[in-house]
Design a protein around this motif. Structure first.
Motif, PDB file in Angstrom:
ATOM      1  N   GLY A 108      12.131 -60.060  22.284  1.00 13.29           N
ATOM      2  CA  GLY A 108      12.630 -58.807  22.854  1.00 13.29           C
ATOM      3  C   GLY A 108      13.994 -58.994  23.492  1.00 13.29           C
ATOM      4  O   GLY A 108      14.876 -59.654  22.940  1.00 13.29           O
ATOM      5  N   ALA A 135       9.033 -55.934  18.953  1.00  8.57           N
ATOM      6  CA  ALA A 135       7.885 -55.038  18.788  1.00  8.57           C
ATOM      7  C   ALA A 135       7.954 -54.295  17.458  1.00  8.57           C
ATOM      8  O   ALA A 135       6.941 -54.120  16.777  1.00  8.57           O
ATOM      9  CB  ALA A 135       7.830 -54.044  19.944  1.00  8.57           C
ATOM     10  N   ASP A 136       9.162 -53.832  17.085  1.00  7.60           N
ATOM     11  CA  ASP A 136       9.294 -52.980  15.900  1.00  7.60           C
ATOM     12  C   ASP A 136      10.719 -53.041  15.359  1.00  7.60           C
ATOM     13  O   ASP A 136      11.570 -53.797  15.870  1.00  7.60           O
ATOM     14  CB  ASP A 136       8.926 -51.534  16.251  1.00  7.60           C
ATOM     15  CG  ASP A 136       9.654 -51.031  17.499  1.00  7.60           C
ATOM     16  OD1 ASP A 136      10.824 -51.421  17.726  1.00  7.60           O
ATOM     17  OD2 ASP A 136       9.057 -50.255  18.264  1.00  7.60           O
ATOM     18  N   THR A 153       8.125 -59.078  13.675  1.00  3.30           N
ATOM     19  CA  THR A 153       7.845 -57.849  14.426  1.00  3.30           C
ATOM     20  C   THR A 153       6.341 -57.679  14.543  1.00  3.30           C
ATOM     21  O   THR A 153       5.590 -57.984  13.612  1.00  3.30           O
ATOM     22  CB  THR A 153       8.441 -56.602  13.744  1.00  3.30           C
ATOM     23  OG1 THR A 153       8.079 -56.586  12.355  1.00  3.30           O
ATOM     24  CG2 THR A 153       9.963 -56.592  13.861  1.00  3.30           C
ATOM     25  N   MET A 154       5.925 -57.193  15.696  1.00  2.00           N
ATOM     26  CA  MET A 154       4.494 -57.038  15.940  1.00  2.00           C
ATOM     27  C   MET A 154       3.850 -56.013  15.012  1.00  2.00           C
ATOM     28  O   MET A 154       2.670 -56.123  14.672  1.00  2.00           O
ATOM     29  CB  MET A 154       4.257 -56.643  17.401  1.00  2.00           C
ATOM     30  CG  MET A 154       4.620 -57.731  18.399  1.00  2.00           C
ATOM     31  SD  MET A 154       3.659 -59.249  18.169  1.00  2.00           S
ATOM     32  CE  MET A 154       2.017 -58.681  18.591  1.00  2.00           C
ATOM     33  N   ASP A 155       4.641 -55.004  14.582  1.00  2.00           N
ATOM     34  CA  ASP A 155       4.071 -53.992  13.686  1.00  2.00           C
ATOM     35  C   ASP A 155       4.338 -54.303  12.212  1.00  2.00           C
ATOM     36  O   ASP A 155       3.942 -53.544  11.330  1.00  2.00           O
ATOM     37  CB  ASP A 155       4.601 -52.598  14.037  1.00  2.00           C
ATOM     38  CG  ASP A 155       6.101 -52.442  13.807  1.00  2.00           C
ATOM     39  OD1 ASP A 155       6.760 -53.437  13.417  1.00  2.00           O
ATOM     40  OD2 ASP A 155       6.626 -51.330  14.032  1.00  2.00           O
ATOM     41  N   THR A 163       4.054 -62.537  15.975  1.00  2.00           N
ATOM     42  CA  THR A 163       4.923 -62.942  17.072  1.00  2.00           C
ATOM     43  C   THR A 163       6.043 -63.840  16.554  1.00  2.00           C
ATOM     44  O   THR A 163       6.047 -64.260  15.391  1.00  2.00           O
ATOM     45  CB  THR A 163       4.133 -63.708  18.149  1.00  2.00           C
ATOM     46  OG1 THR A 163       3.759 -64.999  17.606  1.00  2.00           O
ATOM     47  CG2 THR A 163       2.880 -62.950  18.558  1.00  2.00           C
TER      48      THR A 163
END
Length: 212
Positions: A108, A135-136, A153-155, A163
């Motif tokens: 991040g 995250a995205d 990306t987490m998504d 991660t």
């Protein structure tokens, strides 16, 4: 603590983040941070406390800060034409150019101290690998500031699904690891690196004063 009033030379929007550029000719070590607030003290005490920000980049003339607007303090910095900053604080990363090829991991907004670190490593002729986790896709837009980096990306919208550690093939094979990000990420990186490599972590923490 002494603050310096600096004019914002340029302001960029990179995905969810803001990058501020201001003139600073002093010494900057990778991994150091500054305390920053909107210019106005002591006429205005809003905000009363400065915020800590990792130095994002420094080319000898222009320093940069990267941050995400999360509250009133960062919202004021987001549009202020001048800001107040401290001199660089903290010990910064220790660089051993002879240690071998290191890995740089950011999560991040924790990617912030890795750009100036990457710059210093290039200046020293040290090859290195950069791995970034977000995250995205929107937050991952800042990855373009790190050419050749591997992204997770987490998504799963960009790069590896998961991660930042999921984007690193064999982290235990790197002689040195530099990382910055959320506490849970740093704990996971430390566990994954183990005892065989040097692991230097830059912690994201709020503080009222950068002098300890």
């Amino acid at each position: 603590m002494k603050f310096y009033s600096v004019h914002i030379e340029d302001r960029e929007r990179v995905g969810n983040y803001t990058v501020l550029h201001y003139r600073w000719r002093g010494l900057v070590k990778p991994g150091q941070f500054v305390m920053a607030r909107a210019d106005g003290y002591p006429v205005s005490l809003d905000p009363f406390l400065a915020r800590p920000f990792s130095l994002y980049d420094h080319d000898g003339e222009i320093a940069s800060l990267l941050f995400e607007v999360r509250g009133r303090g960062t919202a004021l910095l987001d549009f202020a034409p001048t800001i107040e900053v401290s001199a660089p604080l903290g010990r910064g990363f220790r660089i051993d150019a002879a240690a071998g090829r290191p890995a740089l991991l950011g999560g991040g907004v924790g990617v912030a101290p890795l750009k100036v670190l990457s710059r210093r490593l290039r200046e020293l002729g040290v090859p290195h690998d950069v791995f970034l986790g977000f995250a995205d896709a929107k937050t991952a837009e800042v990855a373009r500031e790190f050419p050749g980096s591997k992204v997770a990306t987490m998504d799963g919208s960009i790069g590896t699904h998961g991660t930042v550690l999921d984007a690193v093939p064999e982290i235990e094979g790197y002689p040195a690891v530099y990382a910055c990000g959320p506490t849970a990420m740093l704990a996971a990186v430390k566990r994954a690196v183990g005892e065989g490599s040097v692991c230097q972590l830059s912690v994201e923490e709020r503080m009222g004063c950068g002098n300890g």
